[in-house]
Structures are given as C-alpha cells and as structure tokens.
Design a protein around this motif. Structure first.
Motif, PDB file in Angstrom:
ATOM      1  N   ALA A  41       0.910  -1.282  -0.102  1.00 37.19           N
ATOM      2  CA  ALA A  41      -0.129   0.004   0.050  1.00 37.19           C
ATOM      3  C   ALA A  41       0.723   1.373  -0.004  1.00 37.19           C
ATOM      4  CB  ALA A  41      -0.968   0.091   1.357  1.00 37.19           C
ATOM      5  N   MET A  42       1.890   1.238   0.703  1.00 40.25           N
ATOM      6  CA  MET A  42       2.767   2.463   0.557  1.00 40.25           C
ATOM      7  C   MET A  42       3.482   2.555  -0.722  1.00 40.25           C
ATOM      8  SD  MET A  42       3.993   4.286   3.295  1.00 40.25           S
ATOM      9  CE  MET A  42       4.526   4.388   4.886  1.00 40.25           C
ATOM     10  N   THR A  43       3.975   1.412  -1.576  1.00 42.56           N
ATOM     11  CA  THR A  43       4.492   1.575  -2.607  1.00 42.56           C
ATOM     12  C   THR A  43       3.557   2.258  -3.639  1.00 42.56           C
ATOM     13  OG1 THR A  43       5.762  -0.371  -2.009  1.00 42.56           O
ATOM     14  CG2 THR A  43       5.941   0.543  -4.405  1.00 42.56           C
ATOM     15  N   VAL A  57       2.001   5.947  -2.241  1.00 43.79           N
ATOM     16  CA  VAL A  57       3.066   7.155  -2.455  1.00 43.79           C
ATOM     17  C   VAL A  57       3.212   7.282  -3.769  1.00 43.79           C
ATOM     18  CG1 VAL A  57       5.301   7.746  -1.602  1.00 43.79           C
ATOM     19  CG2 VAL A  57       4.055   6.767   0.231  1.00 43.79           C
ATOM     20  N   SER A  58       3.662   6.473  -4.441  1.00 42.77           N
ATOM     21  CA  SER A  58       4.055   6.657  -5.831  1.00 42.77           C
ATOM     22  C   SER A  58       2.761   7.213  -6.497  1.00 42.77           C
ATOM     23  CB  SER A  58       4.434   5.277  -6.577  1.00 42.77           C
ATOM     24  OG  SER A  58       3.290   4.607  -6.582  1.00 42.77           O
ATOM     25  N   SER A  59       1.614   6.714  -6.448  1.00 40.40           N
ATOM     26  CA  SER A  59       0.473   7.156  -7.188  1.00 40.40           C
ATOM     27  C   SER A  59       0.143   8.798  -6.633  1.00 40.40           C
ATOM     28  CB  SER A  59      -0.786   6.402  -6.706  1.00 40.40           C
ATOM     29  OG  SER A  59      -2.009   6.691  -7.346  1.00 40.40           O
ATOM     30  N   ALA A  60       0.595   9.248  -5.472  1.00 40.46           N
ATOM     31  CA  ALA A  60       0.524  10.560  -5.123  1.00 40.46           C
ATOM     32  C   ALA A  60       1.501  11.376  -5.731  1.00 40.46           C
ATOM     33  CB  ALA A  60       0.528  10.779  -3.586  1.00 40.46           C
ATOM     34  N   SER A  68      -7.521  -1.292  -0.101  1.00 41.51           N
ATOM     35  CA  SER A  68      -8.216  -0.032   0.591  1.00 41.51           C
ATOM     36  C   SER A  68      -7.132   1.073   1.306  1.00 41.51           C
ATOM     37  CB  SER A  68      -9.060  -0.390   1.388  1.00 41.51           C
ATOM     38  OG  SER A  68      -8.808  -1.363   2.443  1.00 41.51           O
ATOM     39  N   SER A  69      -5.972   0.359   2.030  1.00 40.25           N
ATOM     40  CA  SER A  69      -5.035   0.970   2.592  1.00 40.25           C
ATOM     41  C   SER A  69      -4.262   2.074   1.585  1.00 40.25           C
ATOM     42  CB  SER A  69      -4.054   0.101   3.270  1.00 40.25           C
ATOM     43  OG  SER A  69      -4.593  -0.861   3.729  1.00 40.25           O
ATOM     44  N   ALA A  70      -3.877   1.560   0.350  1.00 37.10           N
ATOM     45  CA  ALA A  70      -3.352   2.206  -0.351  1.00 37.10           C
ATOM     46  C   ALA A  70      -4.144   3.590  -0.848  1.00 37.10           C
ATOM     47  CB  ALA A  70      -3.194   1.514  -2.063  1.00 37.10           C
ATOM     48  N   LEU A  87      11.631   9.007   0.185  1.00 41.52           N
ATOM     49  CA  LEU A  87      12.127   8.038   1.217  1.00 41.52           C
ATOM     50  C   LEU A  87      12.408   8.768   2.671  1.00 41.52           C
ATOM     51  CD1 LEU A  87      14.491   5.411  -0.356  1.00 41.52           C
ATOM     52  CD2 LEU A  87      11.993   5.183   0.436  1.00 41.52           C
ATOM     53  N   ARG A  88      13.088  10.204   2.536  1.00 40.45           N
ATOM     54  CA  ARG A  88      13.452  10.937   3.641  1.00 40.45           C
ATOM     55  C   ARG A  88      12.196  11.924   4.062  1.00 40.45           C
ATOM     56  NH1 ARG A  88      18.746  11.155   4.814  1.00 40.45           N
ATOM     57  NH2 ARG A  88      17.995  12.298   6.669  1.00 40.45           N
ATOM     58  N   HIS A  89      11.597  12.301   3.039  1.00 43.01           N
ATOM     59  CA  HIS A  89      10.298  13.232   3.403  1.00 43.01           C
ATOM     60  C   HIS A  89       8.994  13.013   3.320  1.00 43.01           C
ATOM     61  CE1 HIS A  89      13.686  16.313   3.805  1.00 43.01           C
ATOM     62  NE2 HIS A  89      14.113  15.888   2.472  1.00 43.01           N
ATOM     63  N   VAL A  90       8.666  12.238   2.464  1.00 42.05           N
ATOM     64  CA  VAL A  90       7.225  11.547   2.186  1.00 42.05           C
ATOM     65  C   VAL A  90       6.888  10.695   3.234  1.00 42.05           C
ATOM     66  CG1 VAL A  90       5.322  11.153   0.496  1.00 42.05           C
ATOM     67  CG2 VAL A  90       7.061  12.666  -0.172  1.00 42.05           C
ATOM     68  N   VAL A  91       7.648   9.344   2.954  1.00 38.99           N
ATOM     69  CA  VAL A  91       7.515   8.325   3.592  1.00 38.99           C
ATOM     70  C   VAL A  91       7.274   8.642   5.132  1.00 38.99           C
ATOM     71  CG1 VAL A  91       8.194   5.973   4.462  1.00 38.99           C
ATOM     72  CG2 VAL A  91       7.994   6.422   1.758  1.00 38.99           C
TER      73      VAL A  91
END
Lengths: 315, 307
Positions: B115-117, B120-123, B174-176, B207-211
């Motif tokens: 879901a993170m991958t 976050v990539s989608s956003a 749904s988490s994504a 990796l450093r700011h969004v995640v």
C-alpha cells in the motif's frame, strides 16, 4: 446540470467495469497447467487435457479469448457449468432471487437498527447511553457472523430444545414459511452493516447539529424532535446513503457463509460449492454478475446522492 | 556546521534521560483519555502473550487427546472443557492465537508495504499513472472481499502462505487509497518544495520526506486493518479454505466435524468464537483510539471493518 453529472458518473463507471471484467477473466487463467490436469483427474471434467483446455477456452491467444468472452457475455452467454452441465446463466437465474431477498432484508434490518440508535447516540453525545451504543457498534463489527449463527442454532437447542429450521422451503409450497426462513439469517447478516451505518449516522448528525441553521431552528423555539428529525437528520443521512453501496459488497461476502450455514440455495453457497468443485465457468459467472451488480448499485447510489444533495452536482 | 553539531550533542543526553518517563507519561495519558482504547491494547497484549508463550500457557499440546475426557464440561482441569476428540479446548484456543497472530501480522506488514509503494507513488507521480492506479483500486474494492479471497484460494490452493498472500493483496487496495490521500497532503508542505528546490532527487524526497510523514497514517490503518484480517482469516478457516489442520485455528474449530456435537457440548462453540470476537474487538478499539489521538483528520475515512 444533473444530466452532465449523470454522464460524468457513467463514463467513470465504464472503466471500473472493464477492469473488473479483466480481473474476473484473468483469475482462472492464472491456473498453472498441472491444475488443469488435476481438474481432469479429480473431477473427470472433459476427455483429456486438450479437451478441457478447449472447454475452458484456454487454447486460443489470450486477447482473442478475452474478446470472445466479452462478446458472449454481451449476448447473455456465460458458458456452461462443468459440474451440472447446465448453462451458467440458467443456474444463476435460479439462485439470484434468493440472495437478493436475503441481502435486501439484511440491508433493511441494518437501517432499522442503525439509524434510530445513531440518532440517539448523536443527540445524547458523550453520555452513558452514547458510550454503550458506540461500544455495542464495535462489538457488532468484531463478532463473526458464523459464530452468532452457530450460537443461534446451538443455544436454543440446549435451553428450550428448539432449533431454527435449516433447509429451504420453496415459495410455491408455503409462501409464509418461505419468507420466514430468511428473517433470522438476514438479521445476523445485517448486524455488522448496522454497526457501520450507526457509526456514520452518529458522526454525520453530530456535524450537522453544529451548523448555524440548526442553531437558528433551536432559537426559533422549535421542539427537539422537530430540530433533530426534520431539520438535521435529512442532511445527515445523505452520506449514509453512499456507504450503503459499500455495505452491499460486505453483505454479499456474508451470504457465502450464512447461506452455507442455513442451507439456503443462493449465489453465495453456489460460489462456495463451485470453488470446492473447481467449476471455473461458474466462478467466473458469479464474480462477474456480483461485481456488475455492485458497480451498478454504486452508480445508483451516486445518482441518488446527486438528487438528494444539489451541492454535489455543481462541484 | 561544527558548532551546530556540538550544540546538538550537548542537548542529546538530556533528551535521552527524559525519553523513558516521557513515553511512560504518554502511555498513562493515553490510558486516561481513552480507557476503551487501553482495554483494546490489553486484549491485544493478552493475545500476543498467548501466541508467543503457547507451549508454557497451554496445559496440553493442541492435538493431544486426553484419554477418557471426551466432551467434558469446563472444570478445574479443563478450563474450557474438551471436544469430541478428547482434546483440551483451552490449549487449542491458546495455540489458535498463533495462527491468528501469524496471519494477521505478516499480512498487515506485507499489505502495508504494498500500500505504501502504490499509494505514495500514485500521489507523487500523479497524472495518468495516478488515474490508472486509482481506477484499478476502485475495481478491486468493488469486489466483495470473500469473493476475491475464495477465488484466489481456489486458484492458488489452500495453505498458510497462499492465505497470507491473497489477504495482503486484498487489504492493500483500501489502505493504498488512504495512504495516497495522506501522501497528497504531505506533498502540499513547503519542506517538500524546498527539498525540490535544493535539487534533491525524487527517491530521496520520497524516502526521507514523504514516507516518514505518512507513517502515522499507515500505522493507524494497519492497526484497524489487523482486526479485519483476523476476522477474514477465521471466516476462511471456518469455510475450510484457510489454514489446513492439524494447526488449530479459531475459525476452523467452529466448523467441520465438531458442529454436530455442539448441542451436547456448547463450550466447543462458545470459546473459539469468543476468542475471535475479543481479538478483533481489541484491535478495533485500539485502532480507533490511536486514530483519535494521532490523527483526528482520519475520522470518518473508514478503512477496514472499523468505520
């Protein structure tokens, strides 16, 4: 304005349906070759592996398979059950009404239980009654339906020597018994949805009760019943309508279990049997039908939303 | 630069000394403000202890038949009675926590990663990619969950690994959606813009700011999701498509050959279901309270069963 909104929603629904059909189509094709072999040996579908592959349509290029499949569906041909040798459309036609009645009743129970409790909980927010109602809702979400169903069958037998009737009574034999047999399973199915609907009703009503026009209504000296039920509840219920679409998917999941326990010959139990018998055309047919119904219902809910709340159409 | 590092290093020990009491105080405050959340936390803790310490807590091994103790009512020797195969129910319920905990935590870890991958990539990438991904998520979410899992399990065949894989693919959709929303709001922040202005690479920004800033949301979604996963696992095991025997699973204990004996031995029906309900209740309560405390914005954006 409404017409433009309708069109926009329809255009968005089409890709969802296409992608859903692709998912339904791809699932059986993930079958490794030896699974086809297994199907043949275990269930004796087809004369040999090539024959079975042909029956499942696995011997043609993949894109041709997809278009042929979609073409057949549009003509109402969902293929033939490997197990009963009847057409999938015919099998589904027999079972769909049972599941629709069960699901419809479950939604009704959910609404009847959830909305009054949600309203009470919001009006008396942060009182003992509110805490009890909210905790009960989380309990409702946590208790598995198959456990409630098991207890409903087991406990009355011990206490009073009475068990709810398991099995199916045809409508033609006894219309009253036919409808009555759905009440208990539908109530159990509705509990989890009721919890979700109650929580949303409470949250939305609390939001509306904070608004200025409600304060005006109070200031005019209107009675509590009028302010809450006539002025506030109408607006609070609009978002509640939208989650009924989501609840529908959950309720169908529930029918797989509840129909198996109460031995009702509906779609959920049919899906479960088809999966145990590896009857892929049936699995595909049910999946497609269920997803189409849910996408359509969601579309309908969105349209209803636009009719109920004129603000939506302009955004 | 050197002075800056010096300054930090003089502050650091002080903060270290305060770290433990601060965490303890935060925990105490959480318990006082959210007593039901704390109750949920205790239930979750009990479940974890049961799973980890099963060999020491259980009185018998889960598939051990006790001679002459068939369908005995709960007593001092058999806390939850015995089943039709003379097995101690308490021991089976304790070992059953292992299956729920294993499936629950691995599934949630895997699905959160997916879901993170995806989210976050989608956003971050946006545009046509975002559109396409979100349509797929829409379609995926419109399937009833049991239908997807049952179909996946039919294709993959039963087994612990297949169960975990299909559940995590399912939950991740749904988490994504929620994580994408959180990532979009994080990206509105000026520090993302300044990172970009400094010429920071895309991967580093992500990796450093969004995640790290999406992490709180991810943890809340995961906690609430855990209850749902445990419920789904028990449903599948009840239908006979979950964890294969002899591993005791709470769902499977309510199904199968034992059902015909339950009217004479109701404890066989009561305790496994109670265990499922308490576990799911615990995660739902804890997740709800965590959401209210950590991120009130998420209220009403229901994912999973807790809506």
């Amino acid at each position: 304005m409404l017409r433009r909104y309708l069109l926009k929603r329809l255009v968005v629904a089409i890709p969802s349906l296409v992608i859903a059909s692709l998912i339904v189509f791809t699932l059986p094709r993930l079958l490794p070759g030896d699974a086809v072999q297994l199907m043949m040996e275990e269930k004796a579908y087809g004369k040999d592996v090539d024959d079975l592959r042909h029956k499942l349509g696995l011997d043609r290029p993949i894109y041709i398979q997809y278009f042929a499949w979609v073409g057949n569906i549009l003509r109402g041909d969902l293929g033939e059950s490997l197990w009963t040798k009847r057409t999938v459309a015919e099998e589904l036609g027999m079972r769909l009404p049972i599941t629709l009645l069960l699901g419809g009743l479950a939604i009704c129970f959910a609404i009847i239980i959830a909305i009054p409790i949600g309203v009470l909980s919001a009006v008396r927010a942060d009182t003992m009654r509110d805490y009890v109602a909210r905790s009960a809702a989380i309990v409702g979400l946590s208790v598995p339906s198959f456990w409630i169903a098991t207890l409903v069958i087991v406990l009355p037998a011990i206490w009073w020597g009475w068990t709810p009737h398991l099995g199916f009574t045809e409508f033609s034999k006894s219309p009253v018994a036919h409808v009555l047999q759905f009440l208990l399973p539908a109530l159990i199915l509705g509990i989890a949805s009721a919890a979700g609907v109650m929580r949303l009703t409470r949250a939305m009503l609390l939001e509306v009760l904070r608004q200025d026009y409600v304060r005006t209504a109070w200031a005019k000296g209107l009675r509590e019943g009028v302010v809450v039920l006539k002025h506030s509840l109408k607006n609070a219920l609009i978002p509640v309508v939208t989650i009924l679409g989501i609840q529908l998917a959950q309720i169908f999941s529930g029918t797989v279990i509840i129909e198996s326990i109460f031995q009702l010959p509906g779609m959920g139990r049919f899906l479960f049997d088809a999966i145990n018998q590896r009857d892929y055309p049936v699995i595909q047919g049910i999946n497609l039908l269920v997803v189409s119904i849910i996408v359509m219902m969601n579309l309908l809910v969105d349209l209803l939303y636009a009719v109920l709340d004129p603000r939506i159409r302009y955004s | 630069m050197a002075r800056y590092i010096e300054a930090v290093s003089t502050v650091e020990p002080v903060r270290e000394a305060w770290a433990l009491p601060r965490a303890a105080r935060a925990l105490l405050l959480f318990c006082r403000r959210k007593p039901l959340g704390a109750l949920g936390g205790i239930l979750v803790l009990v479940m974890l202890i049961m799973a980890l310490g099963a060999p020491w807590i259980a009185h018998y091994v889960y598939d051990e038949s006790v001679p002459g103790a068939r369908m005995k009512a709960p007593s001092a020797q058999f806390w939850m009675g015995t089943d039709n195969l003379s097995r101690d129910m308490w021991s089976r319920v304790v070992y059953g926590a292992r299956v729920s905990v294993t499936v629950g935590f691995i599934t949630i870890a895997l699905s959160t990663l997916i879901a993170m991958t995806v989210g976050v990539s989608s956003a971050y990438i946006g545009g046509a990619y975002d559109m396409a991904v979100q349509r797929i998520v829409d379609a995926w979410m419109s399937f009833p969950y049991l239908v997807i899992i049952l179909s996946l399990m039919a294709v993959l065949g039963p087994g612990l690994l297949n169960l975990i894989l299909s559940l995590s693919v399912l939950v991740s959709a749904s988490s994504a959606r929620v994580i994408r929303g959180a990532a979009l709001s994080v990206m509105e922040n000026p520090y993302i813009e300044s990172a970009r202005a400094m010429g920071t690479g895309h991967l580093r920004i992500v990796l450093r700011h969004v995640v790290p800033n999406v992490m709180a949301t991810a943890i809340i979604v995961a906690t609430i999701g855990l209850g749902g996963v445990i419920l789904a696992e028990s449903s599948l095991s009840f239908l006979g498509l979950g964890v294969p025997p002899p591993q005791p699973s709470w769902g499977a204990m309510l199904a199968g050959s034992g059902r015909s004996y339950m009217q004479r031995a109701p404890w066989m029906a009561i305790f496994p279901g109670l265990a499922i309900s308490l576990a799911v209740f615990g995660f739902n309560m804890l997740g709800d309270a965590l959401r209210d405390v950590l991120d009130p914005r998420l209220r009403g954006t229901g994912t999973g069963p807790a809506r």
